[in-house]
Design an enzyme around this catalytic site. Structure first.
Site, short mmCIF file in Angstrom:
data_model
loop_
_atom_site.label_atom_id
_atom_site.label_comp_id
_atom_site.label_asym_id
_atom_site.label_seq_id
_atom_site.Cartn_x
_atom_site.Cartn_y
_atom_site.Cartn_z
N ASN A 9 0.82 -1.14 0.00
CA ASN A 9 0.11 0.01 0.06
C ASN A 9 0.89 1.24 -0.16
OD1 ASN A 9 -1.95 2.23 0.21
ND2 ASN A 9 -2.35 1.45 2.61
N LYS A 11 0.12 4.27 -0.41
CA LYS A 11 -0.64 5.50 0.37
C LYS A 11 -0.32 6.68 -0.61
CE LYS A 11 -0.24 3.47 4.86
NZ LYS A 11 -0.09 3.30 6.20
N HIS A 95 -9.58 1.21 4.91
CA HIS A 95 -8.00 1.44 5.46
C HIS A 95 -8.66 2.40 6.72
CE1 HIS A 95 -4.20 2.60 6.52
NE2 HIS A 95 -3.78 1.72 6.03
N GLU A 97 -6.79 4.81 7.67
CA GLU A 97 -6.70 6.38 7.52
C GLU A 97 -7.90 6.80 6.90
OE1 GLU A 97 -2.92 5.75 5.34
OE2 GLU A 97 -2.10 5.11 7.21
N GLU A 164 -5.35 -4.56 10.59
CA GLU A 164 -4.28 -3.50 10.75
C GLU A 164 -4.60 -2.69 12.31
OE1 GLU A 164 -2.29 -2.46 6.51
OE2 GLU A 164 -4.03 -1.01 7.30
N GLY A 170 2.62 2.66 11.13
CA GLY A 170 3.44 3.69 10.70
C GLY A 170 4.39 4.09 11.87
P1 13P Z 1 3.05 0.51 7.62
O1 13P Z 1 3.67 -0.71 7.00
O2 13P Z 1 3.88 1.76 7.08
O3 13P Z 1 3.08 0.62 9.23
O4 13P Z 1 1.68 0.84 7.20
C1 13P Z 1 0.67 -0.01 7.28
C2 13P Z 1 -0.64 0.01 6.57
O5 13P Z 1 -1.17 0.82 6.80
C3 13P Z 1 -0.57 -0.78 5.31
O6 13P Z 1 -1.97 -0.47 4.77
#
Ligand code: 13P
Length: 247
Positions: A9, A11, A95, A97, A164, A170
């Site tokens: 991903n 992002k 997700h 976010e 997740e 992150g």
């Molecule tokens: P990270 O691997 O940067 O922690 O992100 C995870 C994520 O949100 C994948 O969708």
């Protein structure tokens, strides 16, 4: 058996040129990987270019989001048919976010998952608790609600779950393998309640600070069938190592 799936991903990262440069380096690194599915989710603006470069490779293309309507006056939105037109096979939905910053509710997500399935897109449906929810002992209740509401009146085909935990995204703070397996086993039980025997063939990915250093241990967990990776998927070497995890 469940075939492992490792998904990137990206992002809101990478211009078209950066995405192309990634693939030029990455594709040769994974040529002999056959026993793992690989999915890359670039930003919308790079989907077309990435789609062209993936032709003839085993890597599958995903969008990071979509709207549930077919077309019309929805400024700034992207329809499911626009994704299949670019040879997307997958779409990330739910997700954290999107839930957190863009107020996507269980009800909206249920419509999105339905629309994705109606267009033959595999939905990588993300669920997970916040730190506050975990500390309040609400983890399982949150996972159950997100699964039951998000997947209401939807069959098991073409659904991949991504667990997740928001506090691990992150942050460099990976959940322990014990926490991951506990959550994944719970999710599998809830999928069994929804879908019976078919739950045993559904894939459940883990996401949240997955790195080349911790992927092997995570993939040892009985109910972990793959990973959804943010930061560590942005560099070809790093993502190739994740795809070539060792069990
Ligand atoms: P990270 O691997 O940067 O922690 O992100 C995870 C994520 O949100 C994948 O969708």
């Amino acid at each position: 058996m469940r075939k492992p799936l490792i998904a990137a991903n990206w992002k809101m990262n990478k211009t078209v040129g950066e995405a192309e440069a990634f693939l030029r380096d990455f594709i040769p690194l994974i040529t002999e990987v056959e026993d793992t599915d690989i999915v890359i989710a670039p930003p919308f603006t790079a989907l077309s270019a990435v789609s062209s470069l993936l032709k003839g490779s085993p890597i599958q293309l995903s969008a990071q989001n979509m709207f549930y309507e077919e077309k019309g006056a929805y400024t700034g939105e992207i329809a499911p048919g626009m994704l299949t037109d670019l040879c997307c096979t997958h779409v990330l939905l739910g997700h954290s976010e999107r839930r957190q910053y863009f107020r996507e509710t269980d009800e909206i997500l249920n419509k999105k998952v339905k629309a994705a399935r109606a267009h033959g897109l595999t939905a990588i449906f993300c669920i997970g608790e916040s730190l506050g929810e975990r500390e309040a002992g609400e983890t399982f209740a949150v996972l159950q609600r997100e699964l039951e509401e998000g997947l209401k009146a939807i069959g098991p085909e073409g659904i991949v779950i991504a667990y997740e935990p928001i506090w691990a995204i992150g942050t460099g703070k990976t959940a322990t393998t014990g926490q991951v397996q506990e959550a994944h086993r719970f999710i599998r039980e809830k999928l069994s309640a929804l879908y019976g025997n078919e739950a045993s063939s559904m894939r459940i990915l883990y996401g949240g600070s997955v790195t080349p250093e911790n992927i092997d241990a995570l993939m040892e967990c009985a109910d972990v069938d793959g990973a959804l990776v943010g930061g560590a998927s942005l560099k070809p070497d790093s993502f190739a190592r994740l795809v070539r995890f060792r069990r």
